[in-house]
Design an enzyme around this catalytic site. Structure first.
Site, mmCIF file in Angstrom:
data_model
loop_
_atom_site.group_PDB
_atom_site.id
_atom_site.type_symbol
_atom_site.label_atom_id
_atom_site.label_comp_id
_atom_site.label_asym_id
_atom_site.label_seq_id
_atom_site.Cartn_x
_atom_site.Cartn_y
_atom_site.Cartn_z
ATOM 1 N N GLN A 136 0.825 -1.215 0.000
ATOM 2 C CA GLN A 136 0.000 0.000 0.000
ATOM 3 C C GLN A 136 0.864 1.272 0.000
ATOM 4 O O GLN A 136 0.600 2.207 -0.745
ATOM 5 C CB GLN A 136 -0.909 0.003 1.236
ATOM 6 C CG GLN A 136 -1.859 1.187 1.271
ATOM 7 C CD GLN A 136 -2.482 1.405 2.643
ATOM 8 O OE1 GLN A 136 -2.041 0.849 3.654
ATOM 9 N NE2 GLN A 136 -3.529 2.213 2.683
ATOM 10 N N ARG A 153 6.323 -11.035 -2.951
ATOM 11 C CA ARG A 153 5.058 -11.738 -2.979
ATOM 12 C C ARG A 153 3.997 -10.937 -3.729
ATOM 13 O O ARG A 153 3.248 -11.468 -4.519
ATOM 14 C CB ARG A 153 4.589 -11.947 -1.534
ATOM 15 C CG ARG A 153 4.058 -13.322 -1.219
ATOM 16 C CD ARG A 153 3.973 -13.505 0.281
ATOM 17 N NE ARG A 153 3.597 -12.292 0.968
ATOM 18 C CZ ARG A 153 2.397 -12.034 1.484
ATOM 19 N NH1 ARG A 153 1.444 -12.917 1.370
ATOM 20 N NH2 ARG A 153 2.143 -10.907 2.121
ATOM 21 N N TYR A 175 2.001 -8.932 15.522
ATOM 22 C CA TYR A 175 2.479 -7.791 14.723
ATOM 23 C C TYR A 175 3.049 -6.713 15.654
ATOM 24 O O TYR A 175 4.147 -6.191 15.437
ATOM 25 C CB TYR A 175 1.307 -7.256 13.907
ATOM 26 C CG TYR A 175 1.560 -6.002 13.104
ATOM 27 C CD1 TYR A 175 2.545 -5.948 12.127
ATOM 28 C CD2 TYR A 175 0.764 -4.870 13.301
ATOM 29 C CE1 TYR A 175 2.734 -4.789 11.373
ATOM 30 C CE2 TYR A 175 0.944 -3.719 12.549
ATOM 31 C CZ TYR A 175 1.935 -3.682 11.590
ATOM 32 O OH TYR A 175 2.113 -2.536 10.840
ATOM 33 N N LYS A 215 6.829 -5.116 16.180
ATOM 34 C CA LYS A 215 7.119 -3.679 16.063
ATOM 35 C C LYS A 215 7.935 -3.201 17.274
ATOM 36 O O LYS A 215 8.893 -2.440 17.124
ATOM 37 C CB LYS A 215 5.831 -2.862 15.911
ATOM 38 C CG LYS A 215 5.155 -3.053 14.557
ATOM 39 C CD LYS A 215 6.070 -2.640 13.396
ATOM 40 C CE LYS A 215 5.434 -2.747 12.038
ATOM 41 N NZ LYS A 215 6.357 -2.551 10.926
HETATM 42 C C1 AKB Z 1 -2.712 -2.601 10.540
HETATM 43 O O1 AKB Z 1 -3.906 -2.309 10.632
HETATM 44 O O2 AKB Z 1 -2.246 -3.683 10.877
HETATM 45 C C2 AKB Z 1 -1.761 -1.534 10.024
HETATM 46 C C3 AKB Z 1 -1.145 -0.746 11.133
HETATM 47 C C4 AKB Z 1 -1.962 0.142 11.956
HETATM 48 O O3 AKB Z 1 0.040 -0.846 11.340
HETATM 49 N N1 AKB Z 1 -2.446 -0.660 9.124
#
Ligand code: AKB
Length: 314
Positions: A12, A36, A143, A147
């Site tokens: 994106q 990918r 996720y 980070k």
């Molecule tokens: C997600 O929704 O996982 C991402 C982000 C906020 O890092 N857009």
């Protein structure tokens, strides 16, 4: 003119960052790479493109060495919702990709690595409104964990090897060219496509779910600022940045001002829990004060621009 590498150019942000950088540095100086996700025609036709798997350190070395890369934008990542479906893959791609980029960059004298962090670095124990730059980071998603670990790893490479790494904690990004995939904030892009095509949308988050967001032009500017501003301005290596905050209901109401027949329904799924663990708004005053972060788009301006752009295209 900088020699630039963009890893994850099919995504994106990457798909718009590449043309933006090519305009600035010249098309031959910006190497787009993907693995990918298919690259867009604009990226493919606009300058050099190669296949690159950031998990393969030898290929990464070759590309950085042969092209005398000075700035690396590491955009390849598994986002929050996909990360919950395949946590181990998310760890592998997000962490092993990042350590390879940092390791090769420091060995071959890359000047700066720009690597986006996310609001996902925060968790339920972070203040929900105006989450500060320096605060509790206890995410509950894989996720988010990658980070926080990534922020620490990047800082480690700066302290140990002097590699200048700069990160912004990005909120949900709203953009008109390439749709996001696998995130929790994706609804804020999908809603525009559905509003234009079908005049209705079923949102996977609740109506009152409020999250920080940013429009793509501000996001691209943010990347360039981190790459270009004088190093002395950066008093830290990770910054909160935000453009606006709104609920799903508020976004729908704003779209309705332009498309009165638009209707929305709400059917929350597993992504609601992820959204609920993130702050509703961010305090980005340190970015504003230290290096002049100054986003242009609010909810009204972003909605109008998205509808204008997508209506022309769809
Ligand atoms: C997600 O929704 O996982 C991402 C982000 C906020 O890092 N857009």
């Amino acid at each position: 003119m900088k020699r630039v590498l963009v890893i994850g150019s099919g995504g994106q942000i990457g798909s718009e960052l590449v043309p933006y950088l090519r305009k600035k540095y010249g098309k031959e100086n910006v190497i787009a790479t993907g693995r990918r996700t298919k690259l867009t025609d604009v990226v493919l036709e606009g300058g050099p493109c190669i296949y690159l798997d950031a998990l393969n350190q030898e290929s990464l070395k070759k590309v950085i060495y042969e092209n005398q890369i000075e700035h690396v934008y590491h955009m390849a990542s598994i986002l929050s919702a996909t990360g919950e479906k395949m946590p181990q893959t998310a760890w592998d791609i997000n962490m092993n990709g990042l350590i390879n980029v940092l390791e090769v960059s420091r060995r071959y004298g890359v000047e700066r690595v720009i690597w986006p962090s996310s609001i996902a670095a925060f968790g339920p124990t972070t203040p929900q409104e105006n989450a500060p730059n320096e605060t509790i980071l206890q995410p509950t998603t894989m996720y988010g964990i990658t980070k926080v670990a990534g922020e620490l790893l990047a800082e480690y490479y700066y302290k140990k090897y002097g590699l200048l790494t700069l990160s912004m904690r990005l909120p949900g990004i709203i953009s008109s060219e390439t749709q996001p995939g696998g995130g929790t904030t994706d609804y804020a892009v999908e809603i525009f496509y559905e509003a234009i095509k079908n005049k209705k949308y079923t949102c996977f988050l609740k109506e009152d779910t409020k999250l920080p967001m940013m429009y793509q032009p501000d996001c691209l500017k943010c990347h360039i600022d981190l790459a270009e501003k004088d190093e002395s301005k950066f008093k830290r290596h990770v910054y909160n940045v935000t453009g606006m905050s709104f609920t799903a209901g508020e976004l729908a109401a704003e779209i309705k001002k332009h498309i009165p027949e638009f209707t929305i329904g709400y059917k929350p799924d597993f992504r609601q829990e992820i959204a609920d663990s993130w702050p509703k708004s961010l305090d980005d005053s340190l970015a504003r004060k230290e290096w002049g972060w100054n986003p242009k788009y609010d909810l009204a301006a972003m909605t109008k621009d998205m509808l204008d752009k997508l209506s022309k295209r769809l």
